[in-house]
Design an enzyme around this catalytic site. Structure first.
Site, PDB file in Angstrom:
ATOM      1  N   TYR A   1       0.795  -1.216  -0.090  1.00  0.00           N
ATOM      2  CA  TYR A   1      -0.202   0.053   0.035  1.00  0.00           C
ATOM      3  C   TYR A   1       0.837   1.301  -0.118  1.00  0.00           C
ATOM      4  CZ  TYR A   1      -2.747   3.776   1.808  1.00  0.00           C
ATOM      5  OH  TYR A   1      -3.433   5.135   1.963  1.00  0.00           O
TER       6      TYR A   1
ATOM      7  N   LYS B   1       1.165   4.214  -3.103  1.00  0.00           N
ATOM      8  CA  LYS B   1       0.968   5.654  -2.704  1.00  0.00           C
ATOM      9  C   LYS B   1       2.183   6.499  -3.103  1.00  0.00           C
ATOM     10  CE  LYS B   1      -3.241   5.530  -1.848  1.00  0.00           C
ATOM     11  NZ  LYS B   1      -4.287   6.029  -2.820  1.00  0.00           N
TER      12      LYS B   1
END
Length: 194
Positions: free
Chosen positions: A155, A159
């Site tokens: 994750y 990002k």
């Protein structure tokens, strides 16, 4: 009657940050193209915003974690004559846990949503914006983009990609009348951690 500000496309519009962005933009006179997976929530939001602000609010239900979903959104907007002035890539998901214990299919879906769909939507709508000589793109990253994040490894990396991609795209489009910005919220009271 409020001055019309153009059309804003918001992904992940049915809850959290996307829903609040939809409310704020409707109050500012933007017509909307609301995109998310939950048809019931999308339609309820669209009806609410129409009543409260008088804007036009289109909805399109799609799972951006699936291949070709960005193209489906783009085709829908073209078929309905919706000229997107502002693109907000807000939809995203995070997977928590040791990377080696996370389901590989869940990782693939997350990367499709957090990276591939963002890139494809920027490509498709960015081309139109550049041709018109105006437009705005806002990509939502996270404070997890700025450092390695154990137990959020994929994750956080996704990002970081969104942040770096946005900065590079901003430079590419700076002389074309198209702005690209990146929002990096920290922990926010949404359904993200559920």
């Amino acid at each position: 009657m409020k001055k019309k500000s153009g059309v804003a496309l918001i992904t992940g519009a049915s809850t959290g940050i996307g829903l609040e962005m939809a409310r704020l933009l409707a109050e500012r006179g933007y017509d909307l193209l609301l995109v998310a997976r939950n048809t019931t929530r999308l339609e309820a939001l669209a009806e609410s915003l129409k009543k409260e602000t008088g804007v036009t609010a289109h909805t399109f239900t799609v799972d951006l974690a699936k291949a070709d979903s960005a193209r489906r959104v783009f085709d829908f907007s073209r078929q309905h004559g919706i000229e997107v002035d502002t693109l907000i890539n807000n939809a995203g998901v995070g997977l928590f846990g040791e990377h080696l214990t996370v389901d590989p299919e869940a990782i693939r879906d997350m990367l499709q949503l957090n990276i591939i769909s963002v890139c494809e939507l920027c490509n498709l709508y960015g081309q139109e914006m550049r041709t018109r000589g105006r437009g705005q793109i806002l990509n939502v990253a996270s404070t997890a983009a700025y450092q390695p994040t154990p137990y959020f490894a994929a994750y956080g990396a996704s990002k970081s990609f969104v942040l770096n991609f946005s900065e590079a795209l901003a430079k590419e489009l700076e002389d074309e009348g198209v702005t690209v910005t990146c929002l990096s919220p920290g922990p926010t009271a949404t359904g993200f951690f559920n």
